[in-house]
Motif scaffolding. Structure first.
Motif, PDB file in Angstrom:
ATOM      1  N   HIS A  73       0.841  -1.208   0.000  1.00  0.00           N
ATOM      2  CA  HIS A  73       0.000   0.000   0.000  1.00  0.00           C
ATOM      3  C   HIS A  73       0.864   1.242   0.000  1.00  0.00           C
ATOM      4  O   HIS A  73       1.828   1.350   0.757  1.00  0.00           O
ATOM      5  CB  HIS A  73      -0.930   0.014   1.218  1.00  0.00           C
ATOM      6  CG  HIS A  73      -2.076   0.965   1.083  1.00  0.00           C
ATOM      7  ND1 HIS A  73      -1.923   2.339   1.179  1.00  0.00           N
ATOM      8  CD2 HIS A  73      -3.387   0.755   0.831  1.00  0.00           C
ATOM      9  CE1 HIS A  73      -3.104   2.915   1.004  1.00  0.00           C
ATOM     10  NE2 HIS A  73      -4.004   1.982   0.785  1.00  0.00           N
ATOM     11  N   VAL A 126      -9.252  -1.729   2.037  1.00  0.00           N
ATOM     12  CA  VAL A 126      -8.197  -2.720   2.238  1.00  0.00           C
ATOM     13  C   VAL A 126      -8.710  -3.909   3.042  1.00  0.00           C
ATOM     14  O   VAL A 126      -8.377  -5.062   2.748  1.00  0.00           O
ATOM     15  CB  VAL A 126      -6.964  -2.077   2.903  1.00  0.00           C
ATOM     16  CG1 VAL A 126      -5.872  -3.131   3.116  1.00  0.00           C
ATOM     17  CG2 VAL A 126      -6.417  -0.935   2.047  1.00  0.00           C
ATOM     18  N   LEU A 143       0.726  -7.328   5.222  1.00  0.00           N
ATOM     19  CA  LEU A 143       0.390  -6.030   4.626  1.00  0.00           C
ATOM     20  C   LEU A 143       1.509  -5.046   4.885  1.00  0.00           C
ATOM     21  O   LEU A 143       1.921  -4.849   6.035  1.00  0.00           O
ATOM     22  CB  LEU A 143      -0.923  -5.521   5.213  1.00  0.00           C
ATOM     23  CG  LEU A 143      -1.425  -4.146   4.751  1.00  0.00           C
ATOM     24  CD1 LEU A 143      -1.702  -4.144   3.256  1.00  0.00           C
ATOM     25  CD2 LEU A 143      -2.687  -3.757   5.527  1.00  0.00           C
ATOM     26  N   TYR A 144       2.007  -4.438   3.810  1.00  0.00           N
ATOM     27  CA  TYR A 144       3.060  -3.420   3.908  1.00  0.00           C
ATOM     28  C   TYR A 144       2.488  -2.061   3.532  1.00  0.00           C
ATOM     29  O   TYR A 144       1.697  -1.934   2.596  1.00  0.00           O
ATOM     30  CB  TYR A 144       4.216  -3.742   2.956  1.00  0.00           C
ATOM     31  CG  TYR A 144       5.183  -2.579   2.791  1.00  0.00           C
ATOM     32  CD1 TYR A 144       6.231  -2.388   3.688  1.00  0.00           C
ATOM     33  CD2 TYR A 144       5.028  -1.660   1.750  1.00  0.00           C
ATOM     34  CE1 TYR A 144       7.107  -1.321   3.552  1.00  0.00           C
ATOM     35  CE2 TYR A 144       5.901  -0.582   1.610  1.00  0.00           C
ATOM     36  CZ  TYR A 144       6.937  -0.417   2.510  1.00  0.00           C
ATOM     37  OH  TYR A 144       7.786   0.646   2.377  1.00  0.00           O
ATOM     38  N   GLY A 145       2.932  -1.018   4.247  1.00  0.00           N
ATOM     39  CA  GLY A 145       2.528   0.341   3.911  1.00  0.00           C
ATOM     40  C   GLY A 145       3.695   1.298   3.970  1.00  0.00           C
ATOM     41  O   GLY A 145       4.457   1.308   4.939  1.00  0.00           O
ATOM     42  N   GLY A 149       0.840   4.959   4.532  1.00  0.00           N
ATOM     43  CA  GLY A 149       0.376   3.585   4.415  1.00  0.00           C
ATOM     44  C   GLY A 149       0.805   2.714   5.580  1.00  0.00           C
ATOM     45  O   GLY A 149       0.186   1.682   5.848  1.00  0.00           O
ATOM     46  N   THR A 153      -1.728   0.226   7.689  1.00  0.00           N
ATOM     47  CA  THR A 153      -1.632  -1.211   7.946  1.00  0.00           C
ATOM     48  C   THR A 153      -2.123  -1.534   9.351  1.00  0.00           C
ATOM     49  O   THR A 153      -2.785  -2.550   9.565  1.00  0.00           O
ATOM     50  CB  THR A 153      -0.197  -1.745   7.773  1.00  0.00           C
ATOM     51  OG1 THR A 153       0.653  -1.276   8.820  1.00  0.00           O
ATOM     52  CG2 THR A 153       0.371  -1.368   6.420  1.00  0.00           C
ATOM     53  N   TYR A 154      -1.797  -0.648  10.308  1.00  0.00           N
ATOM     54  CA  TYR A 154      -2.279  -0.857  11.673  1.00  0.00           C
ATOM     55  C   TYR A 154      -3.800  -0.700  11.741  1.00  0.00           C
ATOM     56  O   TYR A 154      -4.494  -1.514  12.351  1.00  0.00           O
ATOM     57  CB  TYR A 154      -1.609   0.109  12.649  1.00  0.00           C
ATOM     58  CG  TYR A 154      -2.180  -0.036  14.054  1.00  0.00           C
ATOM     59  CD1 TYR A 154      -1.660  -0.977  14.922  1.00  0.00           C
ATOM     60  CD2 TYR A 154      -3.276   0.726  14.467  1.00  0.00           C
ATOM     61  CE1 TYR A 154      -2.207  -1.151  16.189  1.00  0.00           C
ATOM     62  CE2 TYR A 154      -3.826   0.552  15.713  1.00  0.00           C
ATOM     63  CZ  TYR A 154      -3.290  -0.383  16.576  1.00  0.00           C
ATOM     64  OH  TYR A 154      -3.856  -0.570  17.812  1.00  0.00           O
ATOM     65  N   ALA A 157      -5.365  -3.791  10.289  1.00  0.00           N
ATOM     66  CA  ALA A 157      -5.198  -4.959  11.155  1.00  0.00           C
ATOM     67  C   ALA A 157      -6.092  -4.867  12.388  1.00  0.00           C
ATOM     68  O   ALA A 157      -6.597  -5.877  12.885  1.00  0.00           O
ATOM     69  CB  ALA A 157      -3.735  -5.095  11.585  1.00  0.00           C
ATOM     70  N   LEU A 165      -4.599 -11.089   8.899  1.00  0.00           N
ATOM     71  CA  LEU A 165      -3.213 -10.766   8.589  1.00  0.00           C
ATOM     72  C   LEU A 165      -2.250 -11.561   9.458  1.00  0.00           C
ATOM     73  O   LEU A 165      -2.454 -11.704  10.671  1.00  0.00           O
ATOM     74  CB  LEU A 165      -2.955  -9.271   8.779  1.00  0.00           C
ATOM     75  CG  LEU A 165      -3.548  -8.363   7.697  1.00  0.00           C
ATOM     76  CD1 LEU A 165      -3.510  -6.903   8.128  1.00  0.00           C
ATOM     77  CD2 LEU A 165      -2.808  -8.543   6.378  1.00  0.00           C
ATOM     78  N   ILE A 168       2.154  -7.123   9.860  1.00  0.00           N
ATOM     79  CA  ILE A 168       2.112  -5.833   9.181  1.00  0.00           C
ATOM     80  C   ILE A 168       3.500  -5.205   9.209  1.00  0.00           C
ATOM     81  O   ILE A 168       4.256  -5.355  10.170  1.00  0.00           O
ATOM     82  CB  ILE A 168       1.081  -4.847   9.789  1.00  0.00           C
ATOM     83  CG1 ILE A 168       1.352  -4.582  11.272  1.00  0.00           C
ATOM     84  CG2 ILE A 168      -0.329  -5.371   9.584  1.00  0.00           C
ATOM     85  CD1 ILE A 168       0.453  -3.502  11.882  1.00  0.00           C
ATOM     86  N   GLY A 170       5.387  -1.411   8.312  1.00  0.00           N
ATOM     87  CA  GLY A 170       5.215  -0.005   7.973  1.00  0.00           C
ATOM     88  C   GLY A 170       6.548   0.680   7.823  1.00  0.00           C
ATOM     89  O   GLY A 170       7.515   0.345   8.517  1.00  0.00           O
TER      90      GLY A 170
END
Length: 335
Positions: A73, A126, A143-145, A149, A153-154, A157, A165, A168, A170
């Motif tokens: 993301h 998302v 999930l990567y941001g 972003g 991700t937080y 989640a 998930l 995560i 970030g």
């Protein structure tokens, strides 16, 4: 590999533009190490996913044999193709399936006519996309941001059903409810202090649909440390030169997670912090992450890298750290 498929409709005339026809990312990748530059043959497959009438663009490196998926993301100054450049392609080369999405108002996603999406819609999109991915197979998802972003991700989640998930990642975890975070990441202190209350009032009126350039709302001038790359970014309306609604900005600055960090126990957390980040330095993520104590939280510094990392050895360190984290999350050893 650079083909287009449409998961929502086969009507070619209703298909948004494709990155294969966009020059901006091709110009940007000239500032990346040669090993990360994509060609038409190595670029990801482009897809479209229909969500509540919006046409969401996806960059995907499909790999049915991969043991895990990584969903990428962007932030408020980037887009999905820029995530594919620095992470999607290299992680795919390591054997993971990756998919980078363009959220509402960014990249090549087409927003439903007449709608004014907010940051809440970003989170919901998302959450629903992860459910869509899980309906196709049961592989673990990380999930990567990047940039804003990271906090998304937080938020995702915290809101998604338990087990959605495996982890995560970030590049930052910025709680915009924190006055220090607001003031240090905004375009200027006056914008942070006076503009936010006015924006909150306007967001509740028809003026909430008015668009505002992100370059004036945030410290976009610090997106990349290379001046040449910044020139490319600031001409790209699909990323750093984008305008967003007053309503979006208001919700972005005031969004409250479904679960506060003291109670967060959904999955492990990794911060991949660029060491030379001039927009969101490490100390801005520490207050929020230090409140997460019920799951493992790890920080990896990316040496020599700027906010949007273009530099080595930070890029390689980021790739290695995330690949290791995804593998450990997938087999359960990250807990």
């Amino acid at each position: 590999m650079n083909t287009a498929t449409d998961t929502a409709t086969d009507t070619a005339t209703d298909t948004p533009g494709l990155y294969r026809d966009q020059q901006a990312w091709r110009d940007l990748q000239q500032f990346l190490p040669a090993r990360l530059r994509l060609t038409d043959a190595t670029a990801p497959t482009e897809e479209f996913w229909n969500w509540r009438g919006h046409r969401v663009h996806l960059d995907r490196y499909r790999n049915p044999d991969a043991g895990a998926k990584v969903v990428l993301h962007h932030g408020v100054g980037t887009n999905g193709r820029q995530m594919s450049l620095i992470l999607g392609a290299p992680l795919a080369a390591r054997g993971f399936e990756t998919v980078a999405l363009d959220n509402l108002g960014y990249g090549l996603t087409r927003v439903r006519p007449g709608s004014t999406p907010s940051y809440d819609d970003w989170v919901d999109l998302v959450v629903d996309f992860l459910a869509y991915e899980q309906s196709r197979d049961d592989r673990p998802i990380v999930l990567y941001g990047l940039s804003a972003g990271g906090m998304l991700t937080y938020h995702v989640a915290a809101k998604a059903p338990r087990g959605t998930l495996a982890g995560i990642v970030g590049m930052t975890f910025l709680d915009q409810r924190d006055r220090t975070v607001r003031e240090e990441t905004a375009h200027d202190r006056l914008t942070a202090r006076a503009g936010v209350p006015l924006m909150s009032l306007a967001a509740r009126t028809p003026a909430g649909a008015l668009k505002y350039p992100m370059s004036l709302a945030s410290k976009m001038s610090a997106l990349a440390n290379d001046p040449g790359a910044m020139k490319v970014f600031m001409k790209d309306r699909s990323s750093a030169a984008n305008w967003v609604s007053v309503r979006f900005l208001d919700r972005y600055l005031n969004y409250a997670p479904a679960v506060e960090p003291e109670d967060f126990d959904a999955c492990p957390v990794l911060l991949t912090q660029p060491a030379e980040d001039r927009w969101t330095p490490h100390h801005l993520s520490v207050p929020f992450l230090s409140r997460i104590t019920r799951v493992p939280v790890r920080t990896v510094l990316l040496e020599n890298a700027g906010h949007y990392p273009l530099e080595e050895p930070g890029l390689t360190r980021m790739e290695e750290a995330i690949a290791e984290f995804v593998t450990r999350c997938a087999d359960g050893s990250a807990h």
